[in-house]
Design an enzyme around this catalytic site. Structure first.
Site, PDB file in Angstrom:
ATOM      1  N   ASN A  65      -5.256   3.523  -3.606  1.00 46.42           N
ATOM      2  CA  ASN A  65      -5.954   4.746  -3.547  1.00 46.42           C
ATOM      3  C   ASN A  65      -6.964   5.107  -4.510  1.00 46.42           C
ATOM      4  O   ASN A  65      -6.425   4.742  -5.692  1.00 46.42           O
ATOM      5  CB  ASN A  65      -5.008   5.896  -3.502  1.00 46.42           C
ATOM      6  CG  ASN A  65      -4.179   6.075  -2.295  1.00 46.42           C
ATOM      7  OD1 ASN A  65      -4.637   5.492  -0.955  1.00 46.42           O
ATOM      8  ND2 ASN A  65      -3.032   6.755  -2.221  1.00 46.42           N
ATOM      9  N   ARG A  69      -1.999   2.804   3.304  1.00 49.42           N
ATOM     10  CA  ARG A  69      -1.950   1.852   2.548  1.00 49.42           C
ATOM     11  C   ARG A  69      -0.628   0.943   3.152  1.00 49.42           C
ATOM     12  O   ARG A  69      -0.793  -0.454   3.302  1.00 49.42           O
ATOM     13  CB  ARG A  69      -1.522   1.968   1.198  1.00 49.42           C
ATOM     14  CG  ARG A  69      -2.833   2.588   0.441  1.00 49.42           C
ATOM     15  CD  ARG A  69      -2.580   2.980  -0.886  1.00 49.42           C
ATOM     16  NE  ARG A  69      -1.671   4.084  -0.934  1.00 49.42           N
ATOM     17  CZ  ARG A  69      -0.873   4.432  -1.746  1.00 49.42           C
ATOM     18  NH1 ARG A  69      -0.707   3.728  -2.986  1.00 49.42           N
ATOM     19  NH2 ARG A  69       0.120   5.485  -1.669  1.00 49.42           N
TER      20      ARG A  69
END
Length: 91
Positions: A38, A20
């Site tokens: 996520n 990320r």
């Protein structure tokens, strides 16, 4: 090229490996706004808005991932630009 919105689901070894943050760095560098999140199933959802050319470049980074990631699949679609983001965040 005009403005667009990318919605992608990235599969593989993409959680707990800096994916990320990696996505965020490249999104900001390309002038994209949105988020990387996520999901409970082990995938990462990515939504990014900006110029189509930048989004196409960004897709290459989603496939590559950071060194510890192993991307096996990127499912994506281009949508109409909505202009709802002011930054690129991670969740």
């Amino acid at each position: 090229m005009g403005l667009a919105r990318l919605h992608a689901i990235v599969e593989g070894e993409v959680q707990g490996v800096g994916f990320r943050r990696y996505v965020q760095i490249h999104a900001v560098r390309l002038g994209l706004k949105g988020y990387a999140k996520n999901l409970p199933d082990g995938t990462v959802e990515v939504v990014a808005e900006g110029y189509e050319e930048s989004i196409q470049q960004f897709l290459n980074y989603l496939w590559k991932g950071p060194p510890l990631a192993l991307v096996t699949k990127v499912t994506h679609k281009l949508e109409s630009y909505k202009g709802e983001f002011t930054s690129f965040d991670t969740y």
